[in-house]
Design a protein around this motif. Structure first.
Motif, PDB file in Angstrom:
ATOM      1  N   UNK A   1      -4.738 -69.255  10.707  1.00  0.00           N
ATOM      2  CA  UNK A   1      -5.355 -68.336   9.764  1.00  0.00           C
ATOM      3  C   UNK A   1      -4.487 -67.099   9.673  1.00  0.00           C
ATOM      4  N   UNK A   2      -4.658 -66.347   8.622  1.00  0.00           N
ATOM      5  CA  UNK A   2      -3.863 -65.134   8.440  1.00  0.00           C
ATOM      6  C   UNK A   2      -4.623 -63.905   8.908  1.00  0.00           C
ATOM      7  N   UNK A   3      -5.726 -64.117   9.547  1.00  0.00           N
ATOM      8  CA  UNK A   3      -6.505 -62.986  10.044  1.00  0.00           C
ATOM      9  C   UNK A   3      -6.221 -62.783  11.520  1.00  0.00           C
ATOM     10  N   UNK A   4      -6.436 -61.587  11.965  1.00  0.00           N
ATOM     11  CA  UNK A   4      -6.263 -61.275  13.382  1.00  0.00           C
ATOM     12  C   UNK A   4      -7.407 -61.896  14.175  1.00  0.00           C
ATOM     13  N   UNK A   5      -7.185 -62.176  15.454  1.00  0.00           N
ATOM     14  CA  UNK A   5      -8.264 -62.734  16.264  1.00  0.00           C
ATOM     15  C   UNK A   5      -9.493 -61.828  16.225  1.00  0.00           C
ATOM     16  N   UNK A   6     -10.642 -62.417  16.019  1.00  0.00           N
ATOM     17  CA  UNK A   6     -11.900 -61.680  15.997  1.00  0.00           C
ATOM     18  C   UNK A   6     -12.330 -61.243  14.612  1.00  0.00           C
ATOM     19  N   UNK A   7     -11.424 -61.336  13.634  1.00  0.00           N
ATOM     20  CA  UNK A   7     -11.778 -60.974  12.264  1.00  0.00           C
ATOM     21  C   UNK A   7     -12.225 -62.211  11.509  1.00  0.00           C
ATOM     22  N   UNK A   8     -13.110 -61.991  10.546  1.00  0.00           N
ATOM     23  CA  UNK A   8     -13.576 -63.103   9.729  1.00  0.00           C
ATOM     24  C   UNK A   8     -12.546 -63.428   8.661  1.00  0.00           C
ATOM     25  N   UNK A   9     -12.348 -64.692   8.432  1.00  0.00           N
ATOM     26  CA  UNK A   9     -11.434 -65.129   7.377  1.00  0.00           C
ATOM     27  C   UNK A   9     -12.154 -65.027   6.044  1.00  0.00           C
ATOM     28  N   UNK A  10     -11.429 -64.720   4.976  1.00  0.00           N
ATOM     29  CA  UNK A  10     -12.077 -64.681   3.668  1.00  0.00           C
ATOM     30  C   UNK A  10     -12.579 -66.070   3.292  1.00  0.00           C
ATOM     31  N   UNK A  11     -13.676 -66.085   2.578  1.00  0.00           N
ATOM     32  CA  UNK A  11     -14.252 -67.366   2.175  1.00  0.00           C
ATOM     33  C   UNK A  11     -13.295 -68.072   1.233  1.00  0.00           C
ATOM     34  N   UNK A  12     -13.053 -69.303   1.499  1.00  0.00           N
ATOM     35  CA  UNK A  12     -12.185 -70.097   0.641  1.00  0.00           C
ATOM     36  C   UNK A  12     -13.004 -70.811  -0.421  1.00  0.00           C
ATOM     37  N   UNK A  13     -12.343 -71.237  -1.486  1.00  0.00           N
ATOM     38  CA  UNK A  13     -13.049 -71.962  -2.535  1.00  0.00           C
ATOM     39  C   UNK A  13     -12.875 -73.448  -2.261  1.00  0.00           C
ATOM     40  N   UNK A  14     -13.949 -74.089  -1.905  1.00  0.00           N
ATOM     41  CA  UNK A  14     -13.897 -75.524  -1.695  1.00  0.00           C
ATOM     42  C   UNK A  14     -14.384 -76.230  -2.962  1.00  0.00           C
ATOM     43  N   UNK A  15     -14.384 -77.533  -2.952  1.00  0.00           N
ATOM     44  CA  UNK A  15     -14.774 -78.306  -4.138  1.00  0.00           C
ATOM     45  C   UNK A  15     -16.215 -78.012  -4.545  1.00  0.00           C
ATOM     46  N   UNK A  16     -17.080 -77.814  -3.583  1.00  0.00           N
ATOM     47  CA  UNK A  16     -18.480 -77.544  -3.877  1.00  0.00           C
ATOM     48  C   UNK A  16     -18.632 -76.215  -4.625  1.00  0.00           C
ATOM     49  N   UNK A  17     -17.905 -75.194  -4.170  1.00  0.00           N
ATOM     50  CA  UNK A  17     -17.957 -73.887  -4.823  1.00  0.00           C
ATOM     51  C   UNK A  17     -17.392 -73.977  -6.233  1.00  0.00           C
ATOM     52  N   UNK A  18     -16.284 -74.680  -6.399  1.00  0.00           N
ATOM     53  CA  UNK A  18     -15.675 -74.829  -7.725  1.00  0.00           C
ATOM     54  C   UNK A  18     -16.624 -75.556  -8.675  1.00  0.00           C
ATOM     55  N   UNK A  19     -17.336 -76.561  -8.186  1.00  0.00           N
ATOM     56  CA  UNK A  19     -18.291 -77.294  -9.021  1.00  0.00           C
ATOM     57  C   UNK A  19     -19.418 -76.370  -9.466  1.00  0.00           C
ATOM     58  N   UNK A  20     -19.914 -75.565  -8.572  1.00  0.00           N
ATOM     59  CA  UNK A  20     -20.996 -74.634  -8.928  1.00  0.00           C
ATOM     60  C   UNK A  20     -20.545 -73.619  -9.976  1.00  0.00           C
ATOM     61  N   UNK A  21     -19.341 -73.096  -9.799  1.00  0.00           N
ATOM     62  CA  UNK A  21     -18.821 -72.134 -10.776  1.00  0.00           C
ATOM     63  C   UNK A  21     -18.653 -72.807 -12.137  1.00  0.00           C
ATOM     64  N   UNK A  22     -18.130 -74.014 -12.129  1.00  0.00           N
ATOM     65  CA  UNK A  22     -17.957 -74.760 -13.387  1.00  0.00           C
ATOM     66  C   UNK A  22     -19.281 -75.015 -14.082  1.00  0.00           C
ATOM     67  N   UNK A  23     -20.286 -75.386 -13.302  1.00  0.00           N
ATOM     68  CA  UNK A  23     -21.607 -75.628 -13.891  1.00  0.00           C
ATOM     69  C   UNK A  23     -22.207 -74.343 -14.450  1.00  0.00           C
ATOM     70  N   UNK A  24     -22.019 -73.228 -13.740  1.00  0.00           N
ATOM     71  CA  UNK A  24     -22.547 -71.943 -14.212  1.00  0.00           C
ATOM     72  C   UNK A  24     -21.858 -71.531 -15.507  1.00  0.00           C
ATOM     73  N   UNK A  25     -20.544 -71.686 -15.575  1.00  0.00           N
ATOM     74  CA  UNK A  25     -19.819 -71.331 -16.796  1.00  0.00           C
ATOM     75  C   UNK A  25     -20.193 -72.255 -17.946  1.00  0.00           C
ATOM     76  N   UNK A  26     -20.364 -73.514 -17.648  1.00  0.00           N
ATOM     77  CA  UNK A  26     -20.785 -74.462 -18.689  1.00  0.00           C
ATOM     78  C   UNK A  26     -22.169 -74.113 -19.208  1.00  0.00           C
ATOM     79  N   UNK A  27     -23.068 -73.758 -18.304  1.00  0.00           N
ATOM     80  CA  UNK A  27     -24.425 -73.355 -18.714  1.00  0.00           C
ATOM     81  C   UNK A  27     -24.398 -72.085 -19.534  1.00  0.00           C
ATOM     82  N   UNK A  28     -23.564 -71.144 -19.157  1.00  0.00           N
ATOM     83  CA  UNK A  28     -23.430 -69.902 -19.906  1.00  0.00           C
ATOM     84  C   UNK A  28     -22.874 -70.175 -21.303  1.00  0.00           C
ATOM     85  N   UNK A  29     -21.913 -71.057 -21.386  1.00  0.00           N
ATOM     86  CA  UNK A  29     -21.351 -71.425 -22.688  1.00  0.00           C
ATOM     87  C   UNK A  29     -22.399 -72.071 -23.575  1.00  0.00           C
TER      88      UNK A  29
END
Length: 122
Positions: free
Chosen positions: A83-111
């Protein structure tokens, strides 16, 4: 009394003869320990003498006791991750496939909402 576990081949099979592969492995480990500063020069020379004088595994106990524990397993992949974080620090949340699917569905619904809103207004 030895600090080695009873399951160690040096304690459980003390009368077994020392073979060339065993000597090579212990020589490499002694060299590594000396290079890393884990043992001093006098101890290193003494342990090498004991290593090459030994005829049985039991005679190698004093040599092995001076060496760092030998890893007998692979490090789990989860531990190997870098990881690129120092020991004891939280890593930034990564975008996994599940997150990308949710964002896509939200944008599609908004459209869809925007299309319906435009259809109603026109």
């Amino acid at each position: 009394m030895s600090n080695l576990p009873i399951s160690s081949k040096y304690r459980s099979q003390p009368s077994r003869p020392v073979d060339g592969a065993e000597r090579e492995d212990l020589t490499r480990r002694l060299n590594d320990a000396f290079t890393a500063g884990g043992i001093d020069g006098d101890t290193y020379r003494t342990l090498l003498d004991e290593l090459y004088a030994a005829q049985t595994l039991g005679e190698l106990v004093p040599v092995v006791e001076h060496l760092p524990v030998k890893s007998t397993h692979d490090e789990p992949a989860m531990v190997q991750q870098h990881t690129r974080t120092a020991p004891g620090e939280l890593a930034p949340a990564g975008m996994n496939a599940n997150t990308a699917t949710r964002i896509g569905m939200a944008l599609g619904g908004l459209g869809l909402v925007l299309v319906l809103l435009l259809a109603v207004l026109l």
